[in-house]
Design a protein around this motif. Sequence first.
Motif, PDB file in Angstrom:
ATOM      1  N   VAL A   1     -25.083   0.910  20.643  1.00  0.00           N
ATOM      2  CA  VAL A   1     -25.129  -0.555  20.668  1.00  0.00           C
ATOM      3  C   VAL A   1     -23.790  -1.059  20.138  1.00  0.00           C
ATOM      4  CG1 VAL A   1     -26.321  -2.622  19.845  1.00  0.00           C
ATOM      5  CG2 VAL A   1     -27.622  -0.503  20.240  1.00  0.00           C
ATOM      6  N   VAL A   2     -23.112  -1.887  20.916  1.00  0.00           N
ATOM      7  CA  VAL A   2     -21.819  -2.440  20.491  1.00  0.00           C
ATOM      8  C   VAL A   2     -21.909  -3.965  20.494  1.00  0.00           C
ATOM      9  CG1 VAL A   2     -19.334  -2.547  20.934  1.00  0.00           C
ATOM     10  CG2 VAL A   2     -20.612  -0.485  21.567  1.00  0.00           C
ATOM     11  N   VAL A   3     -21.593  -4.557  19.343  1.00  0.00           N
ATOM     12  CA  VAL A   3     -21.526  -6.016  19.230  1.00  0.00           C
ATOM     13  C   VAL A   3     -20.058  -6.367  18.982  1.00  0.00           C
ATOM     14  CG1 VAL A   3     -22.273  -8.032  17.885  1.00  0.00           C
ATOM     15  CG2 VAL A   3     -23.899  -6.191  18.383  1.00  0.00           C
ATOM     16  N   PRO A   4     -19.353  -6.823  20.020  1.00  0.00           N
ATOM     17  CA  PRO A   4     -17.909  -7.024  19.865  1.00  0.00           C
ATOM     18  C   PRO A   4     -17.534  -8.251  19.041  1.00  0.00           C
ATOM     19  CG  PRO A   4     -18.607  -7.622  22.085  1.00  0.00           C
ATOM     20  CD  PRO A   4     -19.809  -7.040  21.401  1.00  0.00           C
ATOM     21  N   VAL A   5     -18.460  -9.207  18.950  1.00  0.00           N
ATOM     22  CA  VAL A   5     -18.213 -10.408  18.126  1.00  0.00           C
ATOM     23  C   VAL A   5     -19.421 -10.557  17.206  1.00  0.00           C
ATOM     24  CG1 VAL A   5     -17.779 -12.903  18.129  1.00  0.00           C
ATOM     25  CG2 VAL A   5     -16.898 -11.487  19.995  1.00  0.00           C
ATOM     26  N   ALA A   6     -19.304  -9.964  16.012  1.00  0.00           N
ATOM     27  CA  ALA A   6     -20.471  -9.927  15.125  1.00  0.00           C
ATOM     28  C   ALA A   6     -20.705 -11.262  14.424  1.00  0.00           C
ATOM     29  CB  ALA A   6     -20.290  -8.819  14.079  1.00  0.00           C
ATOM     30  N   ASN A   7     -19.716 -12.137  14.478  1.00  0.00           N
ATOM     31  CA  ASN A   7     -19.868 -13.361  13.697  1.00  0.00           C
ATOM     32  C   ASN A   7     -19.436 -14.602  14.489  1.00  0.00           C
ATOM     33  OD1 ASN A   7     -19.986 -15.355  11.800  1.00  0.00           O
ATOM     34  ND2 ASN A   7     -18.663 -14.339  10.306  1.00  0.00           N
ATOM     35  N   PRO A   8     -20.264 -15.025  15.432  1.00  0.00           N
ATOM     36  CA  PRO A   8     -19.912 -16.230  16.193  1.00  0.00           C
ATOM     37  C   PRO A   8     -19.896 -17.483  15.328  1.00  0.00           C
ATOM     38  CG  PRO A   8     -22.124 -15.471  16.755  1.00  0.00           C
ATOM     39  CD  PRO A   8     -21.523 -14.423  15.883  1.00  0.00           C
TER      40      PRO A   8
ATOM     41  N   LEU B   1     -22.208  -0.220  16.449  1.00  0.00           N
ATOM     42  CA  LEU B   1     -20.851  -0.626  16.061  1.00  0.00           C
ATOM     43  C   LEU B   1     -20.734  -2.134  16.229  1.00  0.00           C
ATOM     44  CD1 LEU B   1     -20.571   2.173  18.017  1.00  0.00           C
ATOM     45  CD2 LEU B   1     -18.245   2.000  17.131  1.00  0.00           C
ATOM     46  N   GLN B   2     -20.157  -2.787  15.239  1.00  0.00           N
ATOM     47  CA  GLN B   2     -19.901  -4.219  15.369  1.00  0.00           C
ATOM     48  C   GLN B   2     -18.484  -4.525  14.886  1.00  0.00           C
ATOM     49  OE1 GLN B   2     -22.775  -6.246  12.827  1.00  0.00           O
ATOM     50  NE2 GLN B   2     -21.340  -6.251  11.114  1.00  0.00           N
ATOM     51  N   ALA B   3     -17.930  -5.601  15.413  1.00  0.00           N
ATOM     52  CA  ALA B   3     -16.558  -5.965  15.070  1.00  0.00           C
ATOM     53  C   ALA B   3     -16.489  -7.387  14.540  1.00  0.00           C
ATOM     54  CB  ALA B   3     -15.659  -5.841  16.295  1.00  0.00           C
ATOM     55  N   SER B   4     -15.577  -7.570  13.605  1.00  0.00           N
ATOM     56  CA  SER B   4     -15.146  -8.898  13.158  1.00  0.00           C
ATOM     57  C   SER B   4     -16.260  -9.716  12.515  1.00  0.00           C
ATOM     58  CB  SER B   4     -14.492  -9.665  14.326  1.00  0.00           C
ATOM     59  OG  SER B   4     -13.464  -8.881  14.900  1.00  0.00           O
ATOM     60  N   LEU B   5     -16.996  -9.046  11.611  1.00  0.00           N
ATOM     61  CA  LEU B   5     -17.933  -9.792  10.768  1.00  0.00           C
ATOM     62  C   LEU B   5     -17.152 -10.799   9.922  1.00  0.00           C
ATOM     63  CD1 LEU B   5     -20.774 -10.206   9.624  1.00  0.00           C
ATOM     64  CD2 LEU B   5     -20.334  -8.314   8.051  1.00  0.00           C
TER      65      LEU B   5
END
Length: 380
Positions: free
Chosen positions: A73-80, A37-41
Amino acid sequence: MTKTIQRIALNAMSPGTERFVKAHRYGKPGARPKAYLQASLHADEIPGMLAAHHLIGLLDAAEAKGEVKGEIVVVPVANPVGAGQVVNTTFVGRYDFRSGINFNRRWPDLSIGLADRVKGKLGKDVAANIAIVRQALGQAIDEMQAVNETAMLKRELMRLAYDSDIVLDLHCDDIALMHVYTTNVFWPRAEDLAADLDAKVVMLCNDSGAQSFDESFFIPWFRLQQELGPDVPVPAPILTSTVEFRGQADVYDEIASVDAANLFRFLQRRGLIAGDPGPVPKLKGKVTDLDACENLRAPRAGIVAYKKREGDVVKAGDVIAEIVDPMADDPKQARTPVRCQTGGPILSIRAMKSVGAGDSIAMIIGDEKLPHPDGLLLSD
Ligand SMILES: [Zn+2]
């Protein structure tokens, strides 16, 4: 197995800076099922980021009790990269400043060369075929040239996700109802996801032409199966979905904590976490093909004055909005009505009420296929 946090540094684009991706990893590496899961691409779409924050809390508690059975796997900020794109005070997280490309379009096409990579290795055994194709996909990602920061970001997110059983990309719209995108192939198998998330609309499409993040993991399997035919089974073992957590301003703990609990329950239902998720709730939302959705556009520039809102159910021919020309000599002559061609619920409207000619002003969820001469079903 305890949780690990993976920090992946991206190539810096200017001296003295560094951006990185952080992945929260639960369960034994290689355990099945695996969810990513990823957020905010789209970096300015924050509801998913707050939901991921709440989900990480729930998963930490589950992990401490030994309840994580699969790998998560969780990526809370997918687009730094996008998260740093602010012009004066305006956050611009949808398009990459350097390339102008929408961060959720034109992802690397893993279907290119895939058939050649697996040629002669596949047989009748589905599980063996899936393992071979997954290995080939991983190899293709390893071989990707990715020098600049955004290309590297894409490669590393793909590496985290490609071998998952479930990939959820958490986005939001402008002003919108809760909705999800997934493929026709996964429907109705993915109905539990939509029902657990209380989606008001589900849109189905096998290939939008956009090469979005979630599609980039499904399409290689879909195309490979089409190329090989039914004698060589390679069913896509990966459920992919873009989840749209309503509108950009819908960022509140009260909402995000429920969204996180809903995601957690879905992961329980799919066997990644121990515990009883209870019965699948009844899906109340409308399910339709993506090509039956009307993207209503402004015929001229001006101010969009809505006559209908998100969630309203409209008929073909209804006036959805009027475009007001604030420079008209006579205010009685200043308004241009915009009518929809299709009936159904309004999924979304825009927050910024100033429009240019051709700008999208509403999405209406119809029942009949609409013409899309350019083959592109998602707006940019
Ligand atoms: Zn988005």
